[in-house]
Design an enzyme around this catalytic site. Structure first.
Site, PDB file in Angstrom:
ATOM      1  N   SER A 116     -62.955  -5.207 -57.952  1.00 38.79           N
ATOM      2  CA  SER A 116     -64.272  -4.589 -58.171  1.00 38.79           C
ATOM      3  C   SER A 116     -64.020  -2.998 -58.479  1.00 38.79           C
ATOM      4  O   SER A 116     -63.797  -3.120 -60.271  1.00 38.79           O
ATOM      5  CB  SER A 116     -64.744  -4.426 -56.583  1.00 38.79           C
ATOM      6  OG  SER A 116     -65.825  -3.427 -56.564  1.00 38.79           O
TER       7      SER A 116
ATOM      8  N   ASP B  33     -69.432  -1.116 -61.447  1.00 40.35           N
ATOM      9  CA  ASP B  33     -68.433  -1.646 -61.210  1.00 40.35           C
ATOM     10  C   ASP B  33     -68.020  -2.462 -62.755  1.00 40.35           C
ATOM     11  O   ASP B  33     -68.320  -3.427 -62.726  1.00 40.35           O
ATOM     12  CB  ASP B  33     -68.131  -1.732 -60.123  1.00 40.35           C
ATOM     13  CG  ASP B  33     -68.854  -2.658 -59.192  1.00 40.35           C
ATOM     14  OD1 ASP B  33     -69.511  -3.248 -59.905  1.00 40.35           O
ATOM     15  OD2 ASP B  33     -68.002  -3.036 -57.899  1.00 40.35           O
TER      16      ASP B  33
ATOM     17  N   ASP C  39     -67.360  -5.665 -61.508  1.00 42.88           N
ATOM     18  CA  ASP C  39     -67.737  -7.163 -61.024  1.00 42.88           C
ATOM     19  C   ASP C  39     -68.929  -7.446 -61.193  1.00 42.88           C
ATOM     20  O   ASP C  39     -69.905  -7.809 -60.506  1.00 42.88           O
ATOM     21  CB  ASP C  39     -67.139  -7.251 -59.676  1.00 42.88           C
ATOM     22  CG  ASP C  39     -67.544  -6.654 -58.696  1.00 42.88           C
ATOM     23  OD1 ASP C  39     -67.355  -5.192 -58.417  1.00 42.88           O
ATOM     24  OD2 ASP C  39     -67.804  -7.332 -57.647  1.00 42.88           O
TER      25      ASP C  39
ATOM     26  N   ASP D  33     -71.354  -5.423 -59.343  1.00 43.96           N
ATOM     27  CA  ASP D  33     -71.886  -6.124 -57.505  1.00 43.96           C
ATOM     28  C   ASP D  33     -72.600  -5.335 -57.335  1.00 43.96           C
ATOM     29  O   ASP D  33     -73.488  -4.483 -56.756  1.00 43.96           O
ATOM     30  CB  ASP D  33     -71.476  -6.825 -56.729  1.00 43.96           C
ATOM     31  CG  ASP D  33     -70.265  -6.265 -56.093  1.00 43.96           C
ATOM     32  OD1 ASP D  33     -69.516  -4.510 -56.978  1.00 43.96           O
ATOM     33  OD2 ASP D  33     -69.628  -6.134 -54.673  1.00 43.96           O
TER      34      ASP D  33
END
Ligand code: MG
Length: 458
Positions: free
Chosen positions: A104, A244, A246, A248
């Protein structure tokens, strides 16, 4: 061992298992952990596997696959994909679980495993604990040769984009002719969000969009989005978006070039949903702003608070069939119509829809939100939590406190401010959040609580 305690640098939390790759999180660790996860799901189960763009992710992903196959679990490998895409794909592909390979917002040398159960929701903290115990006991059980799982590949990105488009008014966005700048910072969002935004007919400029090349700090905090801010101003864009690694999370920059706090991303989406549905149930964590209580009051909704951590938000949302929710402090929007995880690309699409349909500037929508000053920070060290808790409860008796919550740490609420002090689950730190109407008051209270926490930390 207590929750979140360190194991040779490898950190187990209900949100994921993370560490510096090759040092704290080795290929062997990954094999053992995912073999245990596979045994937990059971032979014959199916797991969706995806990863971010870190240099260690392809190797970690291969080890995940080997761990699962050795437990007799079938693997559907979707390759590089944002975390929300993997979570959504667990449902879309009718799988029993998922594994996300991504650290992340942690630095590039880190990697992590996020283990998903049914419906793409993080596994129950009790199951995380079972896996941790297996790991500590160095337990690895292979199925016999004729029970090894099968591995397949799938590409779900187009379907995922189509699923988002089905939830927003694409025609309105196309007609509005919006200009957007996107900074996915070389993360997994690079392979989804630019295509999603182009499908929505916006005029798109991207920066830092080469997968695997990280050009700024990975956590999209307002302070690190200087290049995005400059580009929004230079091309006179209506909005800037950042992810970021990833994707999310979604951070936003207004047309005036202001990078706003990530609570605002969630607030903008929450306001949209509550307004359209004339109320509804909203789930946020205990560290989230009072903005959400005010919005719920404004539109006739109800706020439910849970401990900090996506798993708690997601599970409560499922239980209550909530309309919307998320984790404000990290721009994480959860909209169950798509899936039960934080979703950056979806949040971007929903904010564009607001701009198009309401015909207002982003800075105006932000200015219309309830305004609070929030100060967040932490004190490092081992904490004597019982003593610190007592001290905070004692202070709360001396002040005009209207509410005390011990859902996660201690939160005290007064008429015009609130303070949350809680021990971190992932690091030896005590986190402090203070929110007040005035910035000076928030800062003063924050400094006061830093001093109190320091007295109980060694
Ligand atoms: Mg993330």
């Amino acid at each position: 061992m207590k929750k979140g305690e360190f194991l040779l640098g490898l950190v187990f939390t209900p949100l994921g298992i993370r560490g510096v790759f090759g040092r704290d999180l080795t290929t062997l660790d990954v094999l053992m952990i995912t073999n245990s996860f596979g045994r937990l799901l059971g032979e014959g189960s199916t797991v969706v596997l995806g990863m971010d763009t870190r240099s260690s992710s392809p190797l970690v992903s291969k080890a995940v696959s080997a761990g699962l196959l050795s437990a007799g679990v079938d693997v559907i490998d979707i390759g590089v994909a944002p975390t929300p895409t993997i979570e959504w794909a667990v449902d879309f592909l009718n799988a029993d679980g998922g594994v996300v390979v991504s650290a992340s917002h942690n630095p590039p040398e880190w990697n992590a495993l996020k283990l998903l159960g049914e419906r793409g929701i993080l596994i129950d903290p009790k199951d995380s604990e079972t896996i941790r115990e297996d790991y500590l006991g160095r337990k690895f059980d292979s199925v016999p040769w004729d029970k090894v799982g099968n591995e397949m590949e799938a590409d779900v990105v187009e379907d995922y984009i189509a699923a988002i488009l089905s939830l927003v008014d694409v025609d309105s966005v196309r007609e509005a002719g919006l200009k957007v700048v996107l900074d996915p910072n070389g993360g997994a969002g690079s392979i989804v969000t630019p295509y999603l935004l182009r499908e929505m007919g916006v005029e798109l400029t991207t920066l830092n969009s080469v997968p695997g090349i990280f050009c700024r700090e990975l956590e999209p905090r307002p302070e690190v989005l200087k290049n995005l801010v400059s580009l929004v101003r230079a091309v006179d864009a209506d909005v800037g978006f950042a992810h970021d690694t990833d994707a999310d999370r979604l951070a936003i920059v207004t047309e005036r070039g202001e990078a706003v706090a990530e609570d605002v991303t969630l607030a903008l989406v929450v306001e949209k949903v509550l307004k359209e549905r004339r109320g509804g149930t909203l789930v946020v964590n205990i560290a989230s702003s009072r903005i959400f209580d005010d919005l719920a009051e404004r539109y006739g909704g109800k706020v439910v608070r849970v401990p900090v951590g996506e798993v708690y938000v997601a599970r409560k949302m499922l239980e209550l069939s909530a309309d919307v929710g998320g984790e404000g402090s990290c721009g994480g929007v959860i909209y169950p119509a798509l899936h039960y995880g934080r979703d950056g690309p979806l949040a971007a699409a929903m904010i564009l829809e607001r701009l198009a349909k309401e015909g207002r500037k982003l800075s105006e929508l932000v200015a219309d939100l309830p305004q609070y000053a929030t100060v967040r920070g932490s004190v490092s060290g081992e904490v004597n939590w019982n003593a610190l808790r007592e001290e905070i409860l004692k202070i709360s008796k001396e002040r005009s406190i209207v509410g005390i919550s011990e859902l996660d740490g201690v939160r005290i609420d007064s008429e015009d401010f609130w303070v949350l002090v809680r021990p971190s689950r992932t690091e030896h730190k005590v986190r402090i959040v203070v929110e007040a109407k005035e910035r000076r008051k928030a800062e003063r209270l924050f400094n006061e609580f830093v001093r109190i926490v320091r007295d109980h930390v060694s």
